[in-house]
Design a protein around this motif. Structure first.
Motif, PDB file in Angstrom:
ATOM      1  N   ARG A 408       0.855  -1.184   0.000  1.00  0.00           N
ATOM      2  CA  ARG A 408       0.000   0.000   0.000  1.00  0.00           C
ATOM      3  C   ARG A 408       0.884   1.225   0.000  1.00  0.00           C
ATOM      4  N   ALA A 409       0.461   2.230  -0.767  1.00  0.00           N
ATOM      5  CA  ALA A 409       1.196   3.493  -0.832  1.00  0.00           C
ATOM      6  C   ALA A 409       0.223   4.644  -0.660  1.00  0.00           C
ATOM      7  N   CYS A 410       0.736   5.778  -0.197  1.00  0.00           N
ATOM      8  CA  CYS A 410      -0.082   6.968   0.019  1.00  0.00           C
ATOM      9  C   CYS A 410       0.594   8.168  -0.633  1.00  0.00           C
ATOM     10  N   SER A 411      -0.220   9.000  -1.265  1.00  0.00           N
ATOM     11  CA  SER A 411       0.323  10.162  -1.983  1.00  0.00           C
ATOM     12  C   SER A 411       0.350  11.434  -1.146  1.00  0.00           C
ATOM     13  N   SER A 412      -0.078  11.342   0.110  1.00  0.00           N
ATOM     14  CA  SER A 412      -0.351  12.564   0.865  1.00  0.00           C
ATOM     15  C   SER A 412       0.869  13.431   1.114  1.00  0.00           C
ATOM     16  N   ASN A 413       2.032  12.824   1.274  1.00  0.00           N
ATOM     17  CA  ASN A 413       3.211  13.615   1.624  1.00  0.00           C
ATOM     18  C   ASN A 413       4.209  13.770   0.479  1.00  0.00           C
ATOM     19  N   ILE A 414       3.720  13.593  -0.734  1.00  0.00           N
ATOM     20  CA  ILE A 414       4.573  13.807  -1.903  1.00  0.00           C
ATOM     21  C   ILE A 414       4.687  15.302  -2.177  1.00  0.00           C
ATOM     22  N   LYS A 415       5.914  15.761  -2.273  1.00  0.00           N
ATOM     23  CA  LYS A 415       6.194  17.160  -2.590  1.00  0.00           C
ATOM     24  C   LYS A 415       6.649  17.262  -4.053  1.00  0.00           C
ATOM     25  N   PRO A 416       6.630  18.464  -4.636  1.00  0.00           N
ATOM     26  CA  PRO A 416       6.994  18.602  -6.058  1.00  0.00           C
ATOM     27  C   PRO A 416       8.337  17.986  -6.434  1.00  0.00           C
TER      28      PRO A 416
END
Length: 434
Positions: A408-416
């Motif tokens: 499982r992966a989460c995109s919430s803390n991806i920065k540019p």
């Protein structure tokens, strides 16, 4: 060539006494990653934790600060919720789910985790013959831990294999045994982001009524199926919900993701009017309070925490009100997660990875907060450990009850700046493993 010396990761795992990375909890993986970053100075791409990556809703922050200035910090809040929160929670459920629940049944909890814990414990005490919780998986691992903590048995199945009409026979096979006290699931689903269709929710609701089982519907990510615009209050389309098909339900509505208010630990458990007022002989004998809703608030929540932060209740009331009044488009804000996930999936697919849970019956799953990653025939534990060597984290899908291999992966803390890092690291990973 890996980004991080495998010996560093392996030694940290050993030091943290993680016997098998496949069964490591989200918090344990987070500890491994933090230690690796500290020792190597290498920034990880954090896919493991579902922490909001957006600023908290301004209307909530303002209302909470004003409440603190008024002095509410010195006053115990009413155990079942301050009147303005109960009123606005009832309006919010009507505005975005199109379900009528009296303010009486809208009870604040210390996040949805406390709400699910109380609901599970209460449901397990309604009938001595019903000692098992049925989880419709894949799901949030800690909710199974809660059942283990209170000594309740667990049953589960992966719904990806039983979508649409096939769900009825599968669900009936469990409920007909007479030992299930509650059914718990999330929709949109953590971790797969599958969203239950009305046909499936009707099946769950109808069978819950037939077998007198409590449905605990975790709506932590409500309105986040971005394939449909559910941003307009009191206007269809609404969030699909089992509450349209049964009276045996508790809805868990959290401020953590939809309002980016996770740090204040505030949610509401919304109990149907019928279930709230229902009297159970077992509760009367044990607690002297036979009504379901009263026992939920005055026995379970009272013994857990004596209520929920007064100022956080003021914040949530303000956020609910602003959303219902059309002054705050929270759905528009959180759509950022879908944009991030779509971009991440493109990078994954270019570099030999696939989406494990990729279908919602007959259409692709929505891009949202969570998604699932697979690579060739690697199982989740093997893939997770290998990705850690490349500065990428996640959790094994096996811990969520999923039968498919991956993480499982989460995109919430991806920065540019993370997109270029991710592209390069996945390229290196793919070159080594293809």
């Amino acid at each position: 060539m890996s980004i991080i010396d495998p010996k560093v990761i392996d030694s940290i795992i050993k030091e943290l006494e993680i016997d098998d990375i496949r069964s490591a909890s989200i918090r344990q993986i987070g500890a491994v990653v933090r230690a690796a970053e500290a020792r190597t100075g290498t920034e990880f791409i954090h896919f493991e934790m579902g922490i909001p990556g957006l600023p908290p809703a301004t209307v909530g922050v303002r209302a909470e600060c004003e409440a603190l200035q008024r002095g509410v910090a010195s006053v115990y809040p009413i155990i079942d919720g301050i009147p303005e929160l109960k009123k606005e929670a009832s309006r919010f459920i009507k505005a975005f789910i199109d379900t009528d629940i009296s303010p009486e049944g809208c009870i604040p909890t210390v996040g949805s985790m406390q709400a699910s814990f109380a609901s599970l414990m209460l449901a397990s005490q309604l009938d001595k013959k019903r000692d098992t919780v049925l989880y419709i998986d894949p799901g949030f691992p800690v909710q199974k831990m809660q059942a283990q903590v209170i000594g309740v048995k667990i049953a589960s199945f992966d719904i990806a294999e039983y979508r649409g009409k096939m769900l009825e026979e599968k669900l009936e096979s469990y409920l007909a045994q007479g030992n299930i006290c509650a059914v718990l699931y999330s929709s949109p689903n953590n971790p797969s982001w599958m969203c239950l269709k009305d046909e499936e929710l009707e099946i769950i609701g109808r069978l819950a009524t037939k077998h007198d089982v409590v449905v605990i519907e975790d709506l932590a990510y409500m309105t986040m199926d971005f394939r449909r615009d559910m941003s307009r209050p009191f206007t269809p389309p609404f969030q699909p919900s089992v509450s349209h098909y049964t009276e045996n339900y508790v809805l868990l509505v959290s401020a953590s993701k939809i309002f980016s208010y996770a740090g204040q630990r505030i949610a509401v458990a919304c109990i149907s009017d019928t279930l709230y007022k229902r009297r159970y002989e077992s509760l009367g004998e044990r607690y002297g309070i036979p009504r379901f809703g009263a026992a939920f608030a005055y026995i379970f929540l009272y013994s857990f925490s004596s209520g929920v932060s007064h100022s956080a209740q003021c914040a949530l009331a303000a956020m609910f009100k602003a959303a219902c009044d059309g002054e705050y488009n929270f759905v528009g804000d959180i759509k950022e997660y879908a944009d991030r996930t779509a971009r991440i999936k493109e990078i994954l697919l270019r570099n030999g990875f696939g989406i494990v849970y990729d279908k919602d019956v007959d259409e692709p799953v929505s891009d949202g907060f969570f998604f699932t990653i697979g690579y060739k025939d690697m199982d989740g534990g093997e893939l997770l450990k290998e990705l850690l060597y490349y500065g990428i984290s996640g959790i094994d899908l096996a811990t969520t009850g999923g039968v498919r291999k991956g993480i499982r992966a989460c995109s919430s803390n991806i920065k540019p700046h993370h997109y270029a890092l991710l592209e390069e690291r996945l390229r290196l990973f793919n070159e080594k493993h293809r």
